[in-house]
Scaffold this active site. Structure first.
Site, mmCIF file in Angstrom:
data_model
loop_
_atom_site.group_PDB
_atom_site.id
_atom_site.type_symbol
_atom_site.label_atom_id
_atom_site.label_comp_id
_atom_site.label_asym_id
_atom_site.label_seq_id
_atom_site.Cartn_x
_atom_site.Cartn_y
_atom_site.Cartn_z
ATOM 1 N N TYR A 106 53.146 44.168 29.110
ATOM 2 C CA TYR A 106 53.337 42.786 28.634
ATOM 3 C C TYR A 106 54.390 42.732 27.525
ATOM 4 O O TYR A 106 55.283 41.878 27.534
ATOM 5 C CB TYR A 106 51.980 42.289 28.136
ATOM 6 C CG TYR A 106 51.923 40.859 27.670
ATOM 7 C CD1 TYR A 106 51.854 39.809 28.582
ATOM 8 C CD2 TYR A 106 51.895 40.547 26.309
ATOM 9 C CE1 TYR A 106 51.760 38.494 28.150
ATOM 10 C CE2 TYR A 106 51.802 39.238 25.865
ATOM 11 C CZ TYR A 106 51.730 38.213 26.787
ATOM 12 O OH TYR A 106 51.641 36.918 26.361
ATOM 13 N N LYS A 121 57.916 40.755 27.510
ATOM 14 C CA LYS A 121 58.179 39.727 26.493
ATOM 15 C C LYS A 121 59.385 40.094 25.640
ATOM 16 O O LYS A 121 60.160 39.221 25.236
ATOM 17 C CB LYS A 121 56.933 39.505 25.633
ATOM 18 C CG LYS A 121 55.757 38.896 26.401
ATOM 19 C CD LYS A 121 56.106 37.551 27.001
ATOM 20 C CE LYS A 121 54.903 36.825 27.572
ATOM 21 N NZ LYS A 121 55.263 35.532 28.184
HETATM 22 P P1 NDP Z 1 46.901 30.831 31.084
HETATM 23 O O1 NDP Z 1 46.345 32.030 31.773
HETATM 24 O O2 NDP Z 1 45.983 29.883 30.422
HETATM 25 O O3 NDP Z 1 47.810 30.000 32.122
HETATM 26 C C1 NDP Z 1 48.770 30.672 32.900
HETATM 27 C C2 NDP Z 1 49.549 29.672 33.721
HETATM 28 O O4 NDP Z 1 50.581 30.392 34.423
HETATM 29 C C3 NDP Z 1 48.698 28.971 34.764
HETATM 30 O O5 NDP Z 1 49.153 27.645 34.880
HETATM 31 C C4 NDP Z 1 49.000 29.760 36.047
HETATM 32 O O6 NDP Z 1 48.894 28.988 37.227
HETATM 33 C C5 NDP Z 1 50.465 30.100 35.816
HETATM 34 N N1 NDP Z 1 50.918 31.255 36.593
HETATM 35 C C6 NDP Z 1 50.503 32.540 36.534
HETATM 36 N N2 NDP Z 1 51.164 33.293 37.433
HETATM 37 C C7 NDP Z 1 52.026 32.459 38.074
HETATM 38 C C8 NDP Z 1 52.972 32.645 39.130
HETATM 39 N N3 NDP Z 1 53.190 33.832 39.692
HETATM 40 N N4 NDP Z 1 53.673 31.559 39.541
HETATM 41 C C9 NDP Z 1 53.467 30.342 38.990
HETATM 42 N N5 NDP Z 1 52.584 30.107 37.994
HETATM 43 C C10 NDP Z 1 51.866 31.169 37.547
HETATM 44 O O7 NDP Z 1 47.988 31.421 30.037
HETATM 45 P P2 NDP Z 1 48.470 30.847 28.600
HETATM 46 O O8 NDP Z 1 48.578 29.398 28.639
HETATM 47 O O9 NDP Z 1 47.676 31.510 27.556
HETATM 48 O O10 NDP Z 1 49.937 31.498 28.530
HETATM 49 C C11 NDP Z 1 51.121 30.764 28.785
HETATM 50 C C12 NDP Z 1 52.307 31.581 28.316
HETATM 51 O O11 NDP Z 1 52.191 31.830 26.914
HETATM 52 C C13 NDP Z 1 52.413 32.955 28.980
HETATM 53 O O12 NDP Z 1 53.766 33.290 29.210
HETATM 54 C C14 NDP Z 1 51.808 33.881 27.945
HETATM 55 O O13 NDP Z 1 52.287 35.194 28.079
HETATM 56 C C15 NDP Z 1 52.306 33.215 26.667
HETATM 57 N N6 NDP Z 1 51.570 33.575 25.475
HETATM 58 C C16 NDP Z 1 50.224 33.266 25.373
HETATM 59 C C17 NDP Z 1 49.536 33.609 24.236
HETATM 60 C C18 NDP Z 1 48.082 33.306 24.059
HETATM 61 O O14 NDP Z 1 47.508 33.771 23.067
HETATM 62 N N7 NDP Z 1 47.441 32.539 24.929
HETATM 63 C C19 NDP Z 1 50.199 34.317 23.113
HETATM 64 C C20 NDP Z 1 51.592 34.562 23.323
HETATM 65 C C21 NDP Z 1 52.235 34.200 24.460
HETATM 66 P P3 NDP Z 1 47.558 29.038 38.178
HETATM 67 O O15 NDP Z 1 46.486 28.315 37.444
HETATM 68 O O16 NDP Z 1 47.950 28.334 39.405
HETATM 69 O O17 NDP Z 1 47.224 30.470 38.359
#
Ligand code: NDP
Length: 245
Positions: free
Chosen positions: A153, A157
């Site tokens: 990851y 990133k």
């Molecule tokens: P969630 O797991 O809550 O949501 C992930 C989202 O990404 C969902 O909408 C999912 O869709 C979608 N997704 C996953 N794989 C794919 C794919 N192959 N194609 C299209 N859509 C996809 O994650 P977060 O909201 O927590 O994270 C969002 C971003 O923020 C990420 O990049 C994460 O790395 C980053 N981030 C998050 C942190 C945290 O603490 N939460 C901290 C730092 C960064 P579906 O529901 O259809 O699977």
């Protein structure tokens, strides 16, 4: 941002959902992308419409080049333009490197980094034709500081950071800004498996004394997507409460 069109990858849940709602509240027409969560994406579209905005949901796996091309194509077909791309979709497959499986490495790099390459490449032509655009990618403090158990990851990133700085130099002359937002810990499905002790430690290491919210991250994206950020490019904005990590 009235009249602008924004595409947010992975906006059926979590941070992406908050970004979609925020950009819609800012006046954008929004494309809500998802991989599997059709009902959740429809709920986000419904919330935007209930607030008087306009949105559509489009299924596409952002690791798949043809699907990403189709996602951008459907956006242009429906709205005729594309002003803001938010590369938000992301997954984790945590584990110590000694025991990390090839598929856990590949899936995280494909979803978190290859997707950024595919979507950003696909929006460049339409944005160049429009003589401007905004690309904002969601990286992580893990990509800046490293995190035990997250070699895959953190590598993806950190890759976003190098990608952002490089594309900013390529696309600046065309009026396209390219920036990244680096959140600290935000309670979402992605972090729901983390032990409470780790989250408590995170809060202790955070001068502002709390975890982030999806809305905190959406506010930073909204700023970088706005006209007010016209002279900001190639930057990584930490949104982590000042965490010392
Ligand atoms: P969630 O797991 O809550 O949501 C992930 C989202 O990404 C969902 O909408 C999912 O869709 C979608 N997704 C996953 N794989 C794919 C794919 N192959 N194609 C299209 N859509 C996809 O994650 P977060 O909201 O927590 O994270 C969002 C971003 O923020 C990420 O990049 C994460 O790395 C980053 N981030 C998050 C942190 C945290 O603490 N939460 C901290 C730092 C960064 P579906 O529901 O259809 O699977």
């Amino acid at each position: 941002m009235s009249g602008k069109v924004a595409l947010v990858t992975g906006s059926s849940r979590g941070i992406g959902r908050a970004i979609a709602l925020r950009l819609a509240a800012d006046g954008c027409q929004v494309v809500v992308n998802y991989r599997a969560g059709a009902d959740a994406a429809a709920e986000v579209v419904g919330s935007i419409e209930a607030a008087g905005g306009m949105a559509i949901a489009v299924q596409a796996d952002v690791t798949d080049a043809a699907a990403v091309e189709s996602l951008i194509g459907q956006t242009l077909e429906r709205f005729g333009r594309l002003d803001v791309l938010v590369n938000n979709a992301g997954v984790t497959r945590d584990g110590l490197l000694m025991r990390m499986k090839d598929e856990d490495w590949d899936m995280v790099i494909a979803t978190n980094l290859r997707s950024v390459f595919l979507a950003s490449r696909a929006v460049l032509r339409p944005m160049m034709r429009q003589r401007g655009g905004r690309i904002v990618s969601i990286t992580s403090i893990s990509g800046l500081s490293g995190n035990a158990g997250q070699c895959n990851y953190a590598a993806a990133k950190a890759g976003i950071v190098g990608f952002t700085r490089s594309l900013a130099k390529e696309a600046g002359a065309r009026g396209i800004t390219v920036n990244a937002v680096a959140p600290g810990y935000v309670p979402t499905d992605l972090t729901s498996d983390l032990p409470q002790t780790l989250l408590d430690e995170a809060v202790k290491a955070t001068p502002l004394g709390r975890l982030g919210t999806a809305e905190d991250i959406a506010a930073a994206v909204s700023f970088l997507a706005s006209d007010d950020a016209a002279f900001i490019t190639g930057q990584v904005l930490r949104v982590d409460g000042g965490m010392v990590f």
